[in-house]
Design a protein around this motif. Structure first.
Motif, PDB file in Angstrom:
ATOM      1  N   ARG A 189       6.081  -8.564   5.712  1.00  0.00           N
ATOM      2  CA  ARG A 189       7.203  -7.702   6.104  1.00  0.00           C
ATOM      3  C   ARG A 189       7.074  -6.317   5.490  1.00  0.00           C
ATOM      4  N   LEU A 190       6.711  -6.258   4.236  1.00  0.00           N
ATOM      5  CA  LEU A 190       6.600  -4.950   3.587  1.00  0.00           C
ATOM      6  C   LEU A 190       5.394  -4.182   4.112  1.00  0.00           C
ATOM      7  N   ALA A 191       4.311  -4.891   4.405  1.00  0.00           N
ATOM      8  CA  ALA A 191       3.113  -4.223   4.930  1.00  0.00           C
ATOM      9  C   ALA A 191       3.394  -3.557   6.266  1.00  0.00           C
ATOM     10  N   ALA A 192       4.250  -4.187   7.086  1.00  0.00           N
ATOM     11  CA  ALA A 192       4.573  -3.606   8.390  1.00  0.00           C
ATOM     12  C   ALA A 192       5.269  -2.267   8.238  1.00  0.00           C
ATOM     13  N   GLY A 193       6.003  -2.091   7.150  1.00  0.00           N
ATOM     14  CA  GLY A 193       6.714  -0.831   6.932  1.00  0.00           C
ATOM     15  C   GLY A 193       5.793   0.347   6.688  1.00  0.00           C
ATOM     16  N   ARG A 194       4.533   0.086   6.405  1.00  0.00           N
ATOM     17  CA  ARG A 194       3.625   1.200   6.119  1.00  0.00           C
ATOM     18  C   ARG A 194       3.106   1.878   7.380  1.00  0.00           C
ATOM     19  N   LEU A 195       3.521   1.399   8.543  1.00  0.00           N
ATOM     20  CA  LEU A 195       3.191   2.134   9.774  1.00  0.00           C
ATOM     21  C   LEU A 195       3.841   3.511   9.773  1.00  0.00           C
ATOM     22  N   GLY A 196       4.914   3.647   8.978  1.00  0.00           N
ATOM     23  CA  GLY A 196       5.544   4.962   8.855  1.00  0.00           C
ATOM     24  C   GLY A 196       4.612   6.005   8.293  1.00  0.00           C
ATOM     25  N   VAL A 197       3.606   5.572   7.527  1.00  0.00           N
ATOM     26  CA  VAL A 197       2.625   6.518   6.979  1.00  0.00           C
ATOM     27  C   VAL A 197       1.860   7.195   8.120  1.00  0.00           C
ATOM     28  N   ILE A 198       1.528   6.427   9.157  1.00  0.00           N
ATOM     29  CA  ILE A 198       0.809   6.993  10.305  1.00  0.00           C
ATOM     30  C   ILE A 198       1.704   7.964  11.060  1.00  0.00           C
ATOM     31  N   VAL A 199       2.964   7.587  11.245  1.00  0.00           N
ATOM     32  CA  VAL A 199       3.903   8.440  11.971  1.00  0.00           C
ATOM     33  C   VAL A 199       4.061   9.780  11.266  1.00  0.00           C
ATOM     34  N   VAL A 200       4.279   9.722   9.944  1.00  0.00           N
ATOM     35  CA  VAL A 200       4.502  10.968   9.182  1.00  0.00           C
ATOM     36  C   VAL A 200       3.228  11.791   9.087  1.00  0.00           C
ATOM     37  N   GLY A 201       2.094  11.136   8.814  1.00  0.00           N
ATOM     38  CA  GLY A 201       0.864  11.881   8.548  1.00  0.00           C
ATOM     39  C   GLY A 201       0.147  12.395   9.770  1.00  0.00           C
ATOM     40  N   ALA A 202       0.219  11.671  10.899  1.00  0.00           N
ATOM     41  CA  ALA A 202      -0.562  12.071  12.079  1.00  0.00           C
ATOM     42  C   ALA A 202       0.294  12.419  13.285  1.00  0.00           C
ATOM     43  N   GLN A 205       4.614   4.805  -2.855  1.00  0.00           N
ATOM     44  CA  GLN A 205       5.838   4.058  -3.144  1.00  0.00           C
ATOM     45  C   GLN A 205       5.798   2.658  -2.512  1.00  0.00           C
ATOM     46  N   LEU A 206       5.360   2.595  -1.273  1.00  0.00           N
ATOM     47  CA  LEU A 206       5.266   1.294  -0.620  1.00  0.00           C
ATOM     48  C   LEU A 206       4.214   0.405  -1.281  1.00  0.00           C
ATOM     49  N   SER A 207       3.111   1.008  -1.697  1.00  0.00           N
ATOM     50  CA  SER A 207       2.027   0.226  -2.298  1.00  0.00           C
ATOM     51  C   SER A 207       2.442  -0.382  -3.625  1.00  0.00           C
ATOM     52  N   ARG A 208       3.255   0.327  -4.394  1.00  0.00           N
ATOM     53  CA  ARG A 208       3.704  -0.226  -5.667  1.00  0.00           C
ATOM     54  C   ARG A 208       4.496  -1.506  -5.465  1.00  0.00           C
ATOM     55  N   ARG A 209       5.394  -1.470  -4.483  1.00  0.00           N
ATOM     56  CA  ARG A 209       6.189  -2.676  -4.195  1.00  0.00           C
ATOM     57  C   ARG A 209       5.304  -3.774  -3.616  1.00  0.00           C
ATOM     58  N   LEU A 210       4.386  -3.383  -2.742  1.00  0.00           N
ATOM     59  CA  LEU A 210       3.521  -4.371  -2.116  1.00  0.00           C
ATOM     60  C   LEU A 210       2.584  -5.015  -3.133  1.00  0.00           C
ATOM     61  N   ARG A 211       2.156  -4.264  -4.129  1.00  0.00           N
ATOM     62  CA  ARG A 211       1.274  -4.815  -5.156  1.00  0.00           C
ATOM     63  C   ARG A 211       1.944  -5.980  -5.876  1.00  0.00           C
ATOM     64  N   ARG A 212       3.224  -5.794  -6.220  1.00  0.00           N
ATOM     65  CA  ARG A 212       3.934  -6.865  -6.913  1.00  0.00           C
ATOM     66  C   ARG A 212       4.101  -8.089  -6.011  1.00  0.00           C
TER      67      ARG A 212
END
Length: 594
Positions: A264-277, A202-209
């Motif tokens: 700014r949006l890229a920083a939000g993907r740190l949540g992936v590390i929190v959830v996954g690991a 979901q984050l990557s789709r927004r970041l791609r645009r």
């Protein structure tokens, strides 16, 4: 296919803005299709890389098991020697993994360099076609920009492949290790990985645009700055410095804002590390007392599970967020940008027809270089019959080469029509046209290859017979050159070592051996002495077909029964007798002026 003519790109049924930004599956496939053939061609290197990656994953697979054994069978029971032995085994596994990483580099380099070479060929060819076919002003920054983007693709591809294979093998090794050690923790980890994957998508789709918008802003800034720099003298002469400053400044602000939005949006993907690991680690620590009391796991196995999560899973997810996701996203958008540059949609596309007959005809043709320039040729009507020999003469810049380009179908008239036989050039199949009409320019192209390959290049079918080849070599006075090269099957290693006259003779013999019924020589004998020029032109005069000679010397004009004199926008057409009477230029050139 003739490299001068590009093919139109596939039409998309998607919204054009989303397609251009890489936000549709079709767009993403179009971008990745640029590198897929290069990767496929290096499949053996890919398999070699994967094999070494298995060895590289050995430390991850063994890490948890060895830590658990070191604690349960060594340190917890007071046997430090056994514990240290297990830790030493873990150290040895790390050495094997490092060796695997080192061995990966060679096949990785093969894949990456293959991708780079393919992209460079595609981009440079496309820019050359665009420069030839486009009526717009040349974009002087296009080659530098696309070359920079190509180099970025090379670096990103290397980083992506290097990290992606590590991530895949590491995550698989962690899940397998947890299943064999503490299945309950493995279940929690798989669920957490699934949730982090959904969040990442979901984050990557927004970041791609946003990244596509950032790249577009960068290209816009480059274009705006280039236009201002090219016209800097006019800017100051007109007192427009403030306007130019504001124009470039707005482009800079737009590009900076787009880059900040990406960050700014890229920083939000740190949540992936929190959830996954981090969540599986917290869950492991919370479940530890229950797992130990119930006998489902030993203290060492709990430590081993934590080792898998801390040293194996978390670094892999950080790589996903920091390298694979970011680089993969940027790489996809860059590839789509390059795909847009590679697709050349302008220029004469031609049709599918073939003409009946090969006479050449211009009807009220006007042609000029640029919208606001004076026409080089204006309302010219001309017919050249099949098998006719016509010489074209006139001062430099009169439009002789322009006429040759129009007759050959390389240039499109601004008005009027060019026909071959019973068809307009616009209707003709381009491959058929190139086989039918051959234009020989002043510059002669001889490629690295055998003498035979150079001479037979334009011949349809399997190539000329040995006798035909030998006859053409003698006819054009090439016997000494061929002998010096080592025979017809000898390789011309350095074409630039040949003189310009020798290259011209080779190209003339090549065209003579072709099956083209129409030959246009655009000062194609300018580097030959008069004797060699006369011999070459006599060969073409005797050859069946139509011959148009853009004359370099007056002797070429005198050999033609029909002459076209081009001067200052006027055209005089006739034989020697009529032109001596009606064309002062012709009369002066042949020595009969008053």
């Amino acid at each position: 296919m003739n490299p001068l003519y590009g093919q139109p790109g596939p039409r998309s049924t998607q919204d054009p803005d989303r397609e251009r930004d890489g936000d549709t599956p079709g767009a993403r496939r179009r971008g990745w299709s640029l590198v897929r053939p290069a990767v496929t061609a290096e499949r053996s290197a890919v398999w070699t890389m994967l094999a070494w990656s298995l060895l590289e994953a050995v430390p991850v697979v063994l890490s948890g098991q060895l830590m658990a054994s070191a604690l349960d069978h060594g340190f917890l029971i007071g046997d430090s020697g056994t514990g240290l032995t297990y830790l030493s085994a873990y150290g040895a596994a790390l050495v094997f993994g490092a060796f695997g990483t080192r061995q990966v580099m060679t096949p990785l380099a093969s894949v990456v360099e293959s991708v780079r070479d393919r992209l460079v060929r595609l981009v440079v060819s496309a820019e050359l076609r665009r420069a030839v076919l486009s009526d717009a002003e040349a974009d002087t920054g296009a080659v530098a920009r696309t070359t920079r983007q190509t180099e970025s693709v090379r670096q990103m591809t290397a980083g992506l492949l290097m990290t992606a294979r590590t991530v895949v093998f590491s995550v698989a090794a962690v899940v397998i290790g947890l299943l064999t050690l503490v299945p309950q923790v493995a279940l929690v980890t798989v669920v957490a990985l699934a949730l982090s994957g959904v969040l990442l998508v979901q984050l990557s789709r927004r970041l791609r645009r946003r990244y596509a918008a950032s790249l577009a802003a960068e290209e816009h800034l480059s274009k705006e700055a280039g236009e201002v720099l090219r016209g800097l003298r006019d800017v100051y002469a007109c007192g427009a410095a403030a306007t130019a400053d504001r124009q470039v400044g707005q482009a800079i602000d737009t590009q900076a804002a787009a880059s900040m939005a990406v960050a700014r949006l890229a920083a939000g993907r740190l949540g992936v590390i929190v959830v996954g690991a981090r969540l599986p680690l917290v869950a492991t620590l919370l479940m530890a007392p229950w797992l130990v009391r119930s006998g489902a796991a030993t203290p060492g196995e709990i430590l081993g599970a934590a080792t898998y999560l801390i040293t194996g899973l978390e670094p892999a997810l950080r790589s996903v967020v920091q390298t694979v996701a970011n680089v993969g996203l940027q790489l996809g958008v860059l590839l789509l940008r390059l795909a847009d540059r590679v697709t050349v949609r302008s220029g004469p596309k031609g049709g599918s027809a073939r003409a009946a007959g090969t006479h050449l005809e211009l009807e009220e043709v006007t042609f000029g270089y640029g919208t606001h320039s004076e026409p080089v040729i204006e309302k010219l009507s001309l017919r050249i019959e099949e098998g006719e020999h016509l010489a074209v003469m006139g001062p430099s810049g009169a439009g002789k080469s322009t006429l040759a380009g129009l007759l050959a179908g390389l240039d499109r008239p601004d008005a009027g029509e060019v026909r071959i036989g019973d068809r307009s050039v616009e209707e003709l199949d381009r491959a058929w046209l190139r086989r039918t009409v051959t234009l020989v320019p002043q510059e002669s192209y001889v490629f690295t290859g055998t003498v035979r390959e150079n001479l037979a290049y334009l011949h349809s079918g399997p190539g000329p017979e040995d006798g035909e080849l030998a006859s053409a070599i003698t006819l054009f006075g090439l016997d000494e050159l061929v002998a010096r090269c080592g025979g017809t099957d000898a390789v011309i290693e350095r074409p630039d070592a040949l003189s310009q006259g020798e290259r011209q003779l080779l190209v003339l013999a090549r065209v003579y051996l072709s099956t083209a019924p129409v030959v246009i020589l655009d000062e194609a004998t300018c580097h030959l002495d008069p004797v060699a020029e006369a011999r070459a032109e006599q060969a073409f005069i005797a050859r069946p077909g139509t011959l148009v000679v853009i004359a370099h010397r007056i002797s070429s004009v005198l050999r033609a029964p029909r002459v076209l004199v081009v001067e200052s926008g006027t055209v005089a057409d006739g034989n020697h007798q009529t032109l001596r009477e009606w064309s002062p230029l012709y009369a002066d050139l042949i020595g009969h002026g008053s």
